[in-house]
Write an enzyme that holds these catalytic residues in place. Structure first.
Site, PDB file in Angstrom:
ATOM      1  CG  HIS A  47       7.987 -18.770 -27.119  1.00  0.00           C
ATOM      2  ND1 HIS A  47       7.651 -19.816 -27.955  1.00  0.00           N
ATOM      3  CD2 HIS A  47       8.944 -18.056 -27.764  1.00  0.00           C
ATOM      4  CE1 HIS A  47       8.391 -19.738 -29.054  1.00  0.00           C
ATOM      5  NE2 HIS A  47       9.183 -18.685 -28.972  1.00  0.00           N
ATOM      6  CB  CYS A  56       2.914 -22.653 -31.031  1.00  0.00           C
ATOM      7  SG  CYS A  56       2.539 -24.370 -30.727  1.00  0.00           S
TER       8      CYS A  56
HETATM    9  C1  CIR Z   1      10.924 -23.843 -31.680  1.00  0.00           C
HETATM   10  O1  CIR Z   1      11.772 -24.151 -30.857  1.00  0.00           O
HETATM   11  O2  CIR Z   1      10.944 -22.764 -32.247  1.00  0.00           O
HETATM   12  C2  CIR Z   1       9.835 -24.839 -31.999  1.00  0.00           C
HETATM   13  N1  CIR Z   1      10.359 -26.172 -31.922  1.00  0.00           N
HETATM   14  C3  CIR Z   1       8.659 -24.697 -31.072  1.00  0.00           C
HETATM   15  C4  CIR Z   1       7.975 -23.373 -31.205  1.00  0.00           C
HETATM   16  C5  CIR Z   1       6.728 -23.301 -30.399  1.00  0.00           C
HETATM   17  N2  CIR Z   1       6.156 -22.013 -30.541  1.00  0.00           N
HETATM   18  C6  CIR Z   1       5.323 -21.484 -29.674  1.00  0.00           C
HETATM   19  O3  CIR Z   1       4.993 -22.077 -28.653  1.00  0.00           O
HETATM   20  N3  CIR Z   1       4.871 -20.271 -29.925  1.00  0.00           N
END
Ligand code: CIR
Length: 257
Positions: A160, A247
C-alpha cells in the site's frame, strides 16, 4: 477525544492475504497480546478505543484501516482489492454510521484504505495492486464534494501507499525511497527511513505523537532528532501478516465537521 475503531485479532489470521511478504508461522496468542498493547498505546495518546469483535471467518479483518476512509464530514466505505476482504466492511460501517454519513466505492472500483494518505485536505492515493483507477476516480468524486483533492501516486514493491510513506506532521513525511518517489510530494519535508530498515515507514500519527513498530532504532532516532514524540509498539506477529501500525485502526475526531 479522537475515536479509534479497532477489531480484535481473528483466530484465523495465519490464513491472511500476503503479497510481498513470505508466509511464516504466526503465533495467534502473541498477535492478540500485541494487538491489546497497540490498543493501550492508542488509549494512552488520548483515543477512545472501540473494539469490534474478532471475525473468525475473516483472517484479515483486524486491518480495519482498509475498509473505510474517514473524512471530517463523511466516511467512505471502500471496496477492498482482495475479494476475500470485501465482507469486512459491514460491521465497521454499522459502527461508523454513528459518527458520519456513509458513502461507498462501487464495483468495478477497488480501493484499500491503506492506500489513502490524508494530509490536511489532500488525499494521496497509491496506485497499488489493491486500488484501481476506477476506485481512485470514485474517491476523487466523493471526497471532492467535501473539499478534498485527490492525488494518485505510483508505488512499487510494497502493498500500500502507507507501507511506503506516512505523515509525521502536516508538512513532514516519513518515506521509503525504494517504494515511492519523494517527487510525488512537492513542498513536503521528507525524512527517509534508514536504508537497513525496509518496513519502517508505516507510522500512525495521533496528535503530536506517532506510533511506530518496534525494531527500527535508526529510523526511530531520525524521528526523535526531528523533534517528534515517538511511541513504539511490538507488532511483529501482525507484520508477518503484512500489517503494521496504521492498518489496525481508523482514527478520527468524534464530531463530524
Ligand atoms: C492484506 O494483504 O490485505 C493483509 N494481510 C494486510 C493488510 C494491511 N493493511 C494495511 O497496511 N493497511
Amino acid at each position: 477525544m479522537p475515536i479509534a475503531i479497532t477489531r480484535d485479532v481473528s483466530p484465523t489470521l495465519a490464513d491472511c492475504q500476503l503479497t510481498h511478504v513470505a508466509r511464516s508461522p504466526i503465533d495467534i496468542e502473541r498477535a492478540q497480546t500485541q494487538h491489546r498493547a497497540y490498543q493501550r498505546a492508542l488509549a494512552s495518546l488520548g483515543c477512545r478505543v472501540l473494539a469490534l469483535e474478532a471475525e473468525p471467518d475473516m483472517p484479515d479483518a483486524v486491518f480495519v484501516e482498509d475498509v473505510a476512509v474517514v473524512l471530517d464530514d463523511v466516511a467512505i466505505m471502500t471496496r477492498p482489492g482482495a475479494a476475500s476482504r470485501r465482507a469486512e466492511g459491514a460491521s465497521v460501517a454499522e459502527l461508523l454510521a454513528r459518527y458520519r454519513p456513509l458513502r461507498s466505492i462501487e464495483a468495478p472500483g477497488t480501493l484499500d484504505g491503506g492506500d489513502v494518505l490524508r494530509v490536511g485536505h489532500t488525499l494521496f492515493v497509491g496506485q497499488s495492486g489493491r486500488s484501481n483507477a476506477d476506485g481512485i476516480a470514485q474517491l476523487a468524486k466523493l471526497a471532492g464534494q467535501s473539499g478534498y483533492a485527490v492525488r494518485a501516486v505510483p508505488i512499487r514493491g510494497c502493498l500500500h501507499l502507507k507501507s511506503a510513506v506516512t505523515a509525521v506532521r502536516d508538512d513532514t513525511l516519513l518515506l521509503q525511497p525504494a517504494w515511492v518517489d519523494a517527487a510525488s510530494f512537492p513542498g513536503f519535508t521528507v525524512i527517509e527511513v534508514d536504508p537497513s530498515e525496509e518496513h519502517a515507514a508505516n507510522i500512525l500519527r495521533i496528535g503530536d505523537s506517532v506510533v511506530m513498530p518496534a525494531g527500527f532504532p535508526r529510523t526511530h532516532q531520525r524521528l526523535v532528532d526531528a523533534g517528534i514524540d515517538v511511541v513504539t509498539v511490538d507488532v511483529s506477529e501482525l507484520q508477518k501478516a503484512e500489517g503494521a501500525t496504521t492498518c489496525c485502526s481508523l482514527v478520527f475526531a468524534e464530531a463530524a465537521a
